[in-house]
Design a protein around this motif. Sequence first.
Motif, short mmCIF file in Angstrom:
data_model
loop_
_atom_site.label_atom_id
_atom_site.label_comp_id
_atom_site.label_asym_id
_atom_site.label_seq_id
_atom_site.Cartn_x
_atom_site.Cartn_y
_atom_site.Cartn_z
N ARG A 1 0.48 -44.10 30.24
CA ARG A 1 -0.52 -43.99 29.17
C ARG A 1 0.03 -43.09 28.08
NH1 ARG A 1 -3.27 -44.96 33.76
NH2 ARG A 1 -5.01 -46.43 33.60
N THR A 2 -0.06 -43.56 26.86
CA THR A 2 0.55 -42.83 25.75
C THR A 2 -0.06 -41.43 25.60
OG1 THR A 2 -1.01 -43.91 24.24
CG2 THR A 2 1.15 -44.91 24.50
N ARG A 3 -1.35 -41.30 25.90
CA ARG A 3 -1.98 -39.99 25.82
C ARG A 3 -1.28 -39.00 26.73
NH1 ARG A 3 -5.45 -37.58 29.26
NH2 ARG A 3 -6.91 -35.98 28.47
N THR A 4 -0.95 -39.41 27.95
CA THR A 4 -0.28 -38.53 28.90
C THR A 4 1.08 -38.09 28.37
OG1 THR A 4 -1.39 -39.63 30.75
CG2 THR A 4 0.59 -38.34 31.26
N VAL A 5 1.84 -39.03 27.82
CA VAL A 5 3.17 -38.70 27.30
C VAL A 5 3.07 -37.70 26.15
CG1 VAL A 5 5.24 -39.64 26.19
CG2 VAL A 5 4.10 -40.94 28.00
N MET A 6 2.14 -37.93 25.22
CA MET A 6 2.01 -37.04 24.07
C MET A 6 1.57 -35.63 24.48
SD MET A 6 0.48 -39.47 21.01
CE MET A 6 -0.83 -40.22 21.98
N VAL A 7 0.63 -35.56 25.42
CA VAL A 7 0.15 -34.26 25.88
C VAL A 7 1.27 -33.46 26.54
CG1 VAL A 7 -1.31 -33.17 27.63
CG2 VAL A 7 -2.29 -34.84 26.06
N LEU A 8 2.03 -34.10 27.42
CA LEU A 8 3.13 -33.41 28.09
C LEU A 8 4.21 -32.98 27.09
CD1 LEU A 8 3.51 -35.58 31.32
CD2 LEU A 8 2.47 -33.31 31.11
N ALA A 9 4.47 -33.82 26.09
CA ALA A 9 5.48 -33.46 25.08
C ALA A 9 5.03 -32.23 24.28
CB ALA A 9 5.73 -34.64 24.15
N ASP A 10 3.76 -32.18 23.94
CA ASP A 10 3.26 -31.01 23.19
C ASP A 10 3.37 -29.73 24.02
OD1 ASP A 10 2.58 -32.08 20.73
OD2 ASP A 10 0.61 -32.75 21.40
N VAL A 11 3.02 -29.81 25.29
CA VAL A 11 3.11 -28.62 26.16
C VAL A 11 4.55 -28.15 26.26
CG1 VAL A 11 2.84 -27.79 28.52
CG2 VAL A 11 1.04 -29.16 27.48
N GLY A 12 5.48 -29.08 26.46
CA GLY A 12 6.88 -28.70 26.60
C GLY A 12 7.44 -28.08 25.35
N ARG A 13 7.10 -28.63 24.18
CA ARG A 13 7.63 -28.07 22.93
C ARG A 13 7.04 -26.69 22.65
NH1 ARG A 13 7.00 -33.07 18.78
NH2 ARG A 13 4.94 -33.17 19.80
N ALA A 14 5.76 -26.51 22.97
CA ALA A 14 5.16 -25.19 22.78
C ALA A 14 5.85 -24.15 23.66
CB ALA A 14 3.66 -25.25 23.10
N LEU A 15 6.16 -24.51 24.90
CA LEU A 15 6.84 -23.58 25.80
C LEU A 15 8.25 -23.28 25.32
CD1 LEU A 15 5.68 -24.96 29.28
CD2 LEU A 15 4.92 -22.87 28.13
N ALA A 16 8.97 -24.30 24.81
CA ALA A 16 10.35 -24.09 24.36
C ALA A 16 10.40 -23.12 23.17
CB ALA A 16 10.98 -25.42 23.98
N VAL B 1 11.23 -36.98 20.83
CA VAL B 1 11.55 -38.41 21.02
C VAL B 1 10.43 -39.10 21.79
CG1 VAL B 1 13.10 -40.01 22.21
CG2 VAL B 1 14.04 -38.13 20.85
N PHE B 2 9.99 -38.49 22.89
CA PHE B 2 8.93 -39.08 23.70
C PHE B 2 7.61 -39.13 22.92
CE2 PHE B 2 11.96 -38.17 26.98
CZ PHE B 2 11.72 -39.14 27.94
N PHE B 3 7.29 -38.05 22.20
CA PHE B 3 6.03 -38.02 21.45
C PHE B 3 6.01 -39.10 20.37
CE2 PHE B 3 3.09 -36.80 18.17
CZ PHE B 3 2.03 -36.25 18.86
N ASP B 4 7.11 -39.22 19.61
CA ASP B 4 7.12 -40.16 18.49
C ASP B 4 7.03 -41.61 18.96
OD1 ASP B 4 7.28 -38.01 16.80
OD2 ASP B 4 9.42 -38.19 16.44
N VAL B 5 7.73 -41.95 20.04
CA VAL B 5 7.62 -43.30 20.58
C VAL B 5 6.20 -43.56 21.08
CG1 VAL B 5 8.39 -44.85 22.44
CG2 VAL B 5 10.06 -43.48 21.17
N ALA B 6 5.60 -42.56 21.73
CA ALA B 6 4.27 -42.72 22.30
C ALA B 6 3.20 -42.90 21.24
CB ALA B 6 3.93 -41.52 23.19
N TYR B 7 3.26 -42.14 20.15
CA TYR B 7 2.17 -42.27 19.16
C TYR B 7 2.27 -43.60 18.42
CZ TYR B 7 4.27 -41.28 14.49
OH TYR B 7 4.95 -41.34 13.31
#
Length: 428
Positions: free
Chosen positions: A69-84, A114-120
């Motif tokens: 689900r694209t929502r799951t991919v975008m949410v995980l990408a946001d969390v990872g970038r915030a942590l980085a 990359v994951f976020f942009d493909v997902a949205y």
Amino acid sequence: MWRDRDFRRLWVGQTVSQLGEHTTLVVLPLCAVLTLGAGAGELGVLRAVGQAPILLLSLLAGAWVDRWRTRTVMVLADVGRALALGAAAVAGLLGALGLPALLVAGFAVGALSVFFDVAYQASLVRLVERDQLVRGNSALEGSRSAAQIASPALGGALVSLLSAPIAAASGALLFALSFLSIRRIRRSESIPEPTEQLSQRLPEPTQEPQRRPPRVWPRIREGLRFVVGDSSLRAVCLASAAFQFSLAATMTVYLLFLPRELHLSGTAVGLALAATGPGALLGSLLAARLPGRFGHGVVLVAAAALGDGAFLLVPALHGSSTGTVLALVAVSLVFGTFGQLVNVTVMGVRQALTPEGMQGRAAATITFVGMGLTPLGSLLGGFLADEWGLRLSLAVTAAGMLLSPLLMALSPLARLGRTLPARRLLVD
């Protein structure tokens, strides 16, 4: 479309996420140049590391997005970038924010982007009807434009006026806000079955449906075969590759040319870069009207030629006067307007040609081919700046961007009419 709460949540989350992403793209290089005193070669390496995930992960991201689900991919990408970026901010507060830390942060943010942009992009197809794709893309790309308006000036000001850790922390905060918006999307996504994605054939009545999901690499090959087998999408890949390679080289030289050759301050650099944003916003608005009036092919070729050609004026500028800054603003405005017009039009063509179950892989394949060479372009820009000097290198790399409209003019894209092409059906 705007009455749909889930679309509004996607729009808000994507806008804030793009603001964080574009701020980071400005903050990390300016930290390296203005704070750490990085040279042309080091800046080229930093930009290449941040862009390497496009080459390494785009195809994998497409296969995952079509299964998740694209929502799951975008949410995980946001969390990872915030942590980085949060980790980079902590490293700065501890006095350890050197080039290695910037390299790690740049790679992590680039990979998850990359994951976020493909997902949205795939998410839009699952949220709106086909006849609303151009309007939906115009809205999303308009939000990306709004991010481009604010992020260069914000990034330049944060690095110049405050500290590098605060600049990095601002990006982490923006990704956290994007997470909060996108996680509120409630619409249930239907993930197409493999037989729906690849064929119009129905299973034999005596056969048991295949329940096990296909492996990743066969799905990646399917996406590659689909894009390569369509002449219009193949042309998009080639034109995008030529443009993104040359743009990566150009921007590496450009980020050095502005402060070192023209002696502009960090704030002035941010202002010049920020002018791309209003242009991109205008381009998004034009994309909802011009292709339907003049034809998609005419718009693509003419807009690419005008936007890319504008950068050829920059090497002729001298000094840090107000006139120079205004000229840079004008160039960025033209580049942003026509570049965004091309982006939105191409995205609409790609989405119209691609079956729903192939959207993620088609977007990822085009991203992989089109932007996969950007790390090499960044390295080339740094090499040319060292060997040829900033002014000549900028002229050569900017001229290279004109290969993109030339390739489109010689392809089936130039013959596209006022209506979007029919969606292609796949048969095994």
